[in-house]
Write a protein that holds these residues in place. Structure first.
Motif, PDB file in Angstrom:
ATOM      1  N   ARG A 222      11.454   5.244  -3.697  1.00  0.00           N
ATOM      2  CA  ARG A 222      10.426   4.738  -4.604  1.00  0.00           C
ATOM      3  C   ARG A 222      10.325   5.675  -5.798  1.00  0.00           C
ATOM      4  O   ARG A 222      10.294   6.892  -5.639  1.00  0.00           O
ATOM      5  CB  ARG A 222       9.087   4.690  -3.888  1.00  0.00           C
TER       6      ARG A 222
ATOM      7  N   ASP B  80       6.326   2.355  -9.470  1.00  0.00           N
ATOM      8  CA  ASP B  80       6.151   1.114  -8.715  1.00  0.00           C
ATOM      9  C   ASP B  80       7.480   0.371  -8.575  1.00  0.00           C
ATOM     10  O   ASP B  80       7.529  -0.835  -8.410  1.00  0.00           O
ATOM     11  CB  ASP B  80       5.085   0.217  -9.349  1.00  0.00           C
TER      12      ASP B  80
ATOM     13  N   LYS C 137       8.214  -4.984   4.839  1.00  0.00           N
ATOM     14  CA  LYS C 137       7.063  -4.096   4.730  1.00  0.00           C
ATOM     15  C   LYS C 137       6.401  -4.036   6.091  1.00  0.00           C
ATOM     16  O   LYS C 137       6.090  -5.066   6.694  1.00  0.00           O
ATOM     17  CB  LYS C 137       6.080  -4.630   3.692  1.00  0.00           C
TER      18      LYS C 137
ATOM     19  N   ASN D  13       0.876  -1.161   0.000  1.00  0.00           N
ATOM     20  CA  ASN D  13       0.000   0.000   0.000  1.00  0.00           C
ATOM     21  C   ASN D  13       0.921   1.221   0.000  1.00  0.00           C
ATOM     22  O   ASN D  13       1.431   1.616   1.048  1.00  0.00           O
ATOM     23  CB  ASN D  13      -0.897  -0.014   1.235  1.00  0.00           C
ATOM     24  N   TRP D  14       1.163   1.812  -1.173  1.00  0.00           N
ATOM     25  CA  TRP D  14       2.124   2.910  -1.309  1.00  0.00           C
ATOM     26  C   TRP D  14       1.758   4.115  -0.451  1.00  0.00           C
ATOM     27  O   TRP D  14       2.611   4.914  -0.105  1.00  0.00           O
ATOM     28  CB  TRP D  14       2.245   3.338  -2.768  1.00  0.00           C
ATOM     29  N   ASP D  15       0.476   4.270  -0.124  1.00  0.00           N
ATOM     30  CA  ASP D  15       0.061   5.424   0.669  1.00  0.00           C
ATOM     31  C   ASP D  15       0.252   5.219   2.164  1.00  0.00           C
ATOM     32  O   ASP D  15       0.171   6.171   2.926  1.00  0.00           O
ATOM     33  CB  ASP D  15      -1.418   5.739   0.403  1.00  0.00           C
ATOM     34  N   MET D  16       0.498   3.995   2.594  1.00  0.00           N
ATOM     35  CA  MET D  16       0.532   3.744   4.024  1.00  0.00           C
ATOM     36  C   MET D  16       1.745   2.929   4.475  1.00  0.00           C
ATOM     37  O   MET D  16       2.360   3.259   5.475  1.00  0.00           O
ATOM     38  CB  MET D  16      -0.746   3.006   4.435  1.00  0.00           C
ATOM     39  N   ASP D  17       2.070   1.840   3.782  1.00  0.00           N
ATOM     40  CA  ASP D  17       3.122   0.935   4.239  1.00  0.00           C
ATOM     41  C   ASP D  17       4.474   1.631   4.326  1.00  0.00           C
ATOM     42  O   ASP D  17       4.761   2.565   3.577  1.00  0.00           O
ATOM     43  CB  ASP D  17       3.246  -0.275   3.313  1.00  0.00           C
TER      44      ASP D  17
ATOM     45  N   ASP E 278       3.127  -2.591   8.102  1.00  0.00           N
ATOM     46  CA  ASP E 278       1.806  -1.972   8.087  1.00  0.00           C
ATOM     47  C   ASP E 278       1.675  -1.221   9.405  1.00  0.00           C
ATOM     48  O   ASP E 278       1.579  -1.848  10.470  1.00  0.00           O
ATOM     49  CB  ASP E 278       0.720  -3.041   7.959  1.00  0.00           C
TER      50      ASP E 278
END
Length: 143
Positions: free
Chosen positions: A52, A55, A27, A9-13, A29
């Protein structure tokens, strides 16, 4: 080591670079606290800098190698990289910063390099071995 399919999850992880006996990327969470191994490195290849771009994850290591891992949206079992880019004479990579989808800036203890995809051609930006060490890089978005 975890071997199940996982989604990033690029917006959170958060991606963690783990050094030591079993260097790897994990990763995290931040909501659930779950940690999953996603990429394993060889001994002495501890990941020091991570960025990053799209992707793709670009990782700089203790040995001075640069790894590019594309299509990281959905990843399977933890994998081991095989063919890094090397910056000739590079010291451990201290920081990696993505500028856009195909350009990154990388620093080691005495240089800053501009790298452009697809082959990540290397262009020295600074070669000041007897000056200050650039140990952190950050891109500042315009928005």
């Amino acid at each position: 080591m975890h071997t199940r399919q996982t989604e990033l999850n690029w917006d959170m992880d958060v991606i963690l670079g783990i050094a030591g006996r079993y260097p790897r990327l994990q990763k995290l969470d931040p909501i659930t606290g779950e940690i999953v191994d996603i990429i394993s490195f060889r001994t002495r290849e501890s990941p020091y800098g991570i960025a990053r771009t799209g992707d793709t994850l670009v990782v700089g290591t203790k040995s001075g190698s640069i790894y590019c891992f594309g299509n990281m949206g959905s990843i399977g079992p933890a994998r081991t990289p095989d063919s890094p880019e090397r910056i000739p004479g590079s010291l451990p990579i201290l920081s990696v910063c993505a500028i856009d989808e195909c350009r990154v800036v990388v620093s080691d203890a005495c240089s800053v390099y501009y790298l452009s995809a697809p082959e990540f051609e290397k262009h020295p930006l600074r070669r000041d071995a007897d000056r200050d060490v650039v140990c952190a890089l950050a891109a500042l978005p315009n928005d």
